[in-house]
Design an enzyme around this catalytic site. Sequence first.
Site, PDB file in Angstrom:
ATOM      1  N   ASP A   1       0.765   3.112   3.528  1.00 50.95           N
ATOM      2  CA  ASP A   1       0.306   4.379   2.968  1.00 50.95           C
ATOM      3  C   ASP A   1       1.331   5.361   2.929  1.00 50.95           C
ATOM      4  O   ASP A   1       0.999   6.674   3.064  1.00 50.95           O
ATOM      5  CB  ASP A   1      -0.884   4.824   4.186  1.00 50.95           C
ATOM      6  CG  ASP A   1      -2.104   5.480   3.136  1.00 50.95           C
ATOM      7  OD1 ASP A   1      -1.967   5.667   1.853  1.00 50.95           O
ATOM      8  OD2 ASP A   1      -3.140   5.616   3.949  1.00 50.95           O
TER       9      ASP A   1
ATOM     10  N   HIS B   1       1.932   5.230  -2.173  1.00 55.67           N
ATOM     11  CA  HIS B   1       1.428   6.263  -3.212  1.00 55.67           C
ATOM     12  C   HIS B   1       2.916   7.053  -3.539  1.00 55.67           C
ATOM     13  O   HIS B   1       2.940   7.950  -3.089  1.00 55.67           O
ATOM     14  CB  HIS B   1       0.527   7.160  -2.652  1.00 55.67           C
ATOM     15  CG  HIS B   1      -0.800   6.490  -2.298  1.00 55.67           C
ATOM     16  ND1 HIS B   1      -1.999   6.222  -3.034  1.00 55.67           N
ATOM     17  CD2 HIS B   1      -1.509   5.919  -0.865  1.00 55.67           C
ATOM     18  CE1 HIS B   1      -2.903   5.544  -2.659  1.00 55.67           C
ATOM     19  NE2 HIS B   1      -2.510   5.369  -1.319  1.00 55.67           N
TER      20      HIS B   1
ATOM     21  N   LYS C   1      -8.485  -0.452  -7.445  1.00 54.40           N
ATOM     22  CA  LYS C   1      -8.465   0.248  -6.055  1.00 54.40           C
ATOM     23  C   LYS C   1      -9.804   0.829  -5.737  1.00 54.40           C
ATOM     24  O   LYS C   1     -10.150   1.768  -6.735  1.00 54.40           O
ATOM     25  CB  LYS C   1      -7.435   1.037  -5.586  1.00 54.40           C
ATOM     26  CG  LYS C   1      -7.421   1.786  -4.260  1.00 54.40           C
ATOM     27  CD  LYS C   1      -7.120   0.971  -2.958  1.00 54.40           C
ATOM     28  CE  LYS C   1      -7.332   1.723  -1.907  1.00 54.40           C
ATOM     29  NZ  LYS C   1      -6.226   2.935  -1.996  1.00 54.40           N
TER      30      LYS C   1
ATOM     31  N   HIS D   1      -6.619  -0.522   5.447  1.00 53.33           N
ATOM     32  CA  HIS D   1      -6.914   0.198   6.724  1.00 53.33           C
ATOM     33  C   HIS D   1      -7.411  -0.581   7.939  1.00 53.33           C
ATOM     34  O   HIS D   1      -6.886  -1.060   8.867  1.00 53.33           O
ATOM     35  CB  HIS D   1      -7.551   1.612   6.499  1.00 53.33           C
ATOM     36  CG  HIS D   1      -6.691   2.239   5.401  1.00 53.33           C
ATOM     37  ND1 HIS D   1      -5.541   2.732   5.429  1.00 53.33           N
ATOM     38  CD2 HIS D   1      -7.440   2.681   4.320  1.00 53.33           C
ATOM     39  CE1 HIS D   1      -5.358   3.333   4.232  1.00 53.33           C
ATOM     40  NE2 HIS D   1      -6.247   3.410   3.585  1.00 53.33           N
TER      41      HIS D   1
ATOM     42  N   HIS E   1     -10.220   0.349   0.060  1.00 54.26           N
ATOM     43  CA  HIS E   1      -9.942   1.268   1.106  1.00 54.26           C
ATOM     44  C   HIS E   1     -11.069   1.135   1.970  1.00 54.26           C
ATOM     45  O   HIS E   1     -12.259   1.256   1.652  1.00 54.26           O
ATOM     46  CB  HIS E   1      -9.954   2.756   0.579  1.00 54.26           C
ATOM     47  CG  HIS E   1     -10.047   3.818   1.436  1.00 54.26           C
ATOM     48  ND1 HIS E   1      -9.211   4.441   2.284  1.00 54.26           N
ATOM     49  CD2 HIS E   1     -11.490   4.248   2.164  1.00 54.26           C
ATOM     50  CE1 HIS E   1      -9.682   5.462   2.915  1.00 54.26           C
ATOM     51  NE2 HIS E   1     -10.922   5.193   2.955  1.00 54.26           N
TER      52      HIS E   1
ATOM     53  N   HIS F   1       0.850  -1.270   0.112  1.00 55.77           N
ATOM     54  CA  HIS F   1      -0.020   0.037   0.079  1.00 55.77           C
ATOM     55  C   HIS F   1       1.021   1.388  -0.106  1.00 55.77           C
ATOM     56  O   HIS F   1       1.262   1.718   1.268  1.00 55.77           O
ATOM     57  CB  HIS F   1      -0.904  -0.215   1.177  1.00 55.77           C
ATOM     58  CG  HIS F   1      -2.144   1.152   1.022  1.00 55.77           C
ATOM     59  ND1 HIS F   1      -3.183   0.807   1.371  1.00 55.77           N
ATOM     60  CD2 HIS F   1      -2.000   2.507   1.091  1.00 55.77           C
ATOM     61  CE1 HIS F   1      -4.099   1.910   1.193  1.00 55.77           C
ATOM     62  NE2 HIS F   1      -3.363   2.951   1.016  1.00 55.77           N
TER      63      HIS F   1
END
Length: 440
Positions: A349, A100, A219, A280, A260, A98
């Site tokens: 994240d 970005h 996603k 999460h 998510h 996970h």
Amino acid sequence: MILRQRPAVYLCLALVGATLSTAALAQQQEKTAATRTLVRAGHVLDVKTGKVSDGQTIVVAGDSIQSIEPTASVIAGPGDVVVNLGGMTVMPGLIDVHTHLTMNPDFDPYRELISTSAKEAINGVVNARTTLMAGFTSVRNVGASGFVDVDLRDAINAGQVPGPHMLVSGPLLGITGGHCDENLLPIQYHVVGDGVADGIAQVQHQVRQNIKYGADLIKICATGGVLSKGDDPQASQFTLEEMQAIVADAHRLGRKVAAHAHGAQGILWATEAGVDSIEHGSYIDDASIAEMKKRGTYLVPTLYLEDWMLENGHLPPFYHQKMVDVSAVAKKNIKHAMESGVKIALGTDAAVYPHGLNAHELDVYVNQLGMSPLAALQTATVNAADLMGWTAKTGTLEPGKWADIIGVEKNPLDDVRVLQDVKFVMKAGVVYKGEGGGAK
């Protein structure tokens, strides 16, 4: 986390490809000229069993492991490259499912609004290198506007820039006004997030469009989020029927689905719809846990970001209170899920906090939630590779798999924090950090 959605403005990554040093690029282009690379390790850690074998040599041919043998039995031949790691403990490269990479931890709303796909491409080049040098040789990038992560993946695969192996999702799918929409601007601007879709027909179209433009996975935002305006992390977004349509199309077309999901209802619905992972999971409850165990759904906690954000973050009030509320319950709930037997894959994240700190997530699992060091390492190797569908390629050091190898100064089973300071990184047979590394 929120994704800053923008029109597709592409920047040629070759303009920033200079971050790959001349030495590393030359090594990548010429590695086939050497007969073999012999990685001589003081200790090799088997992440499946926890067994440590001393005095081993990993024989690398091209981008793959050829064999692992006692050093005394492996004699260097003409053309062989020898990498001497002394007394280091060597293990497979880590995996973060996970990330970005095209984003940075700056949540000033004005800065979010002036971001462009060109800027995000530059971010991606810098952050991909940082992530690789931290010992993470594979990642899933779960959300980027303008399909910038597709271009980044392709540039890495082409050898233009250094970075981990990547699976990418392209734009996140979300509902109008939800976590994955653009909610900072008033109505007169008519700005809509790249992946916004409402209703079964629209979500099916969006899945197919993402795949058309290069997505390896899908996603979705099953609930509201923290770093977004006007939504509630506990509220469900897509309906069960919409998520079932998304998963049916994605799976039929050979793509996994990551959801998510903070709130319990959204976690349950996404799991019932057949997603492959819950990201999460802050408000996970017993009903969700039971359904996830029944279906073999992975949970991808992202917990270190809470520690970092509460200590270092400077969030607008409409983000800050949600961060406080989620952080108050997430670790307790996720510890319960772990202890109940839900499968865990490491995700961070990264971008909510600075890239390169990914291994701090393992510290949380072990020293805050009580997971054994071996089980924690498996979340970032064996389990993560399984979730990505890459078990045959990575996750362990075995003949035939990618030569994705990292080295640290001592056994991480004795102190998992040692992985926060990786000394040696090889990805696909190329040394990027440590002895012989060119990208320093």
